[in-house]
Design an enzyme around this catalytic site. Structure first.
Site: not given
Length: 283
Positions: A137, A150
Site C-alpha cells: 500500500s 495500518y
C-alpha cells in the site's frame, strides 16, 4: 493467454476487492487459481472455471498446512507459478488511544499471517521457480494521521519483502511488491466501521483532541471507497508482475501511488506533514 501446461496461482483474501479481481483475472488468463476465503458462502460465490476456493485463515496454521498439502499433492501436477499475498485488515485510529489488542490483531493478520503463507508455500515455489507477489500500500511508504497502525503493518511488509528478495534471489525465487494507492474496496468501508467502533472507546479528553481526526480518517476512507481506482486495475498490475520473465521488484497501481511514492523521497518531513494535514483538512 493460457499456458500449454497449466500453472497454479494461490491468491489470499479473495472474498472481495483486490483479491477477488486478481483471482478472476488470472483464471481468465489460463492459470488455475486456488482462492483463499474464510467463509463457505464466499467459497460458493467465487467458484468458477479455473478457480478453486480454499477455506483459509492465514492466522491458523492448520489451514496453511492444508493449503500447502493441496499445492504439493495437486492431482495434475501443476507447478505453482506464484502466491499473491493479499489478505489483510485495516485498523485506523489515533495512536494515543488505539487498544493494544487491535494493534496486535493488525500485525497478526497483515504481517505475521503474510509471512506464514510465504513459509508454507516456499518449498513449492522453489521447486517451480515461482514468485511471491505481496500486495502492499502507499500506506507502507507514507503514514497519514490516523492511519499509523495500518501503516505500521505495511511498512513491516516492505522490510520483509526486501529481506526475502535478497535472501532468496540466488535460489530463483522472485519477490515483488505491488503498491496501490486509493482503491475502491470493502476494506475502506470496513476501516470506517472499525473507526466508528473505536471512537466510542475514547475518554472525554481524547474526544476533544481526536474527534476531528476521526472525522478526517472516515472521510478519507470513504473517499477511497467511492473514488479510488477499481480493484481490476490492481489485478492487471499483478498479472503483469506474474507474466513478466524478468519482473521489476516494485510496481505502483494508481496515479496517487506513483506520485506519493516519489514525493516521500524528495520532500522534507515538515513540508510533507503540512501537505498531509492540509489534505485531511486538519490545518
Amino acid at each position: 493467454m493460457p499456458y500449454k501446461t497449466q500453472e497454479m496461482v494461490v491468491v489470499t483474501g479473495t472474498s472481495s476487492g483486490i483479491g477477488r479481481a486478481t483471482a478472476v483475472q488470472l483464471a481468465a488468463e489460463g492459470f488455475y487459481v486456488l482462492a483463499g476465503v474464510r467463509r463457505q458462502e464466499d467459497a460458493e460465490e467465487i467458484k468458477q472455471k479455473n478457480i478453486e476456493p480454499v477455506i483459509l485463515d492465514i492466522t491458523a496454521i492448520d489451514t496453511l498446512r492444508a493449503l500447502a498439502e493441496r499445492v504439493e499433492q495437486d492431482p495434475l501436477g501443476r507447478p505453482l507459478r506464484a502466491v499473491v499475498n493479499n489478505a489483510g485488515i485495516a485498523v485506523n485510529a489515533p495512536l494515543e488511544m488505539v487498544p493494544l489488542d487491535e494493534f496486535r490483531r493488525q500485525i497478526e493478520v497483515s504481517v505475521i499471517g503474510q509471512v506464514a503463507v510465504i513459509q508454507a508455500l516456499t518449498p513449492a515455489l522453489l521447486k517451480s521457480g515461482g514468485r511471491v507477489v505481496n500486495i502492499g500500500s502507499v500506506g507502507g511508504k507514507i503514514s497519514m494521521p490516523g492511519f499509523g497502525i495500518y501503516s505500521a503493518a505495511k511498512y513491516a511488509m516492505e522490510a520483509i519483502n526486501d529481506s526475502l528478495r535478497r535472501e532468496m534471489s540466488s535460489f530463483g525465487l522472485k519477490v515483488i511488491m505491488i503498491t496501490p494507492g486509493g482503491v475502491s474496496t470493502s476494506l475502506s468501508e470496513k476501516g470506517v466501521s472499525t473507526a466508528d467502533r473505536l471512537s466510542k472507546l475514547m475518554t472525554p479528553d481524547q474526544h476533544r483532541r481526536h474527534d476531528r481526526l476521526f472525522d478526517a480518517v472516515k472521510a478519507q476512507a470513504e473517499s477511497w471507497a467511492t473514488s479510488g481506482i477499481p480493484p481490476k486495475k490492481v489485478a492487471e498490475v499483478v498479472s503483469r508482475a506474474i507474466h513478466a520473465s524478468n519482473p521489476r521488484t516494485r510496481y505502483t497501481a494508481g496515479r496517487d501511488s506513483a506520485l506519493l511514492t516519489r514525493l516521500v523521497r524528495i520532500l522534507p518531513d515538515k513540508l510533507l506533514d503540512r501537505m498531509l494535514r492540509s489534505q485531511m483538512k486538519l490545518q
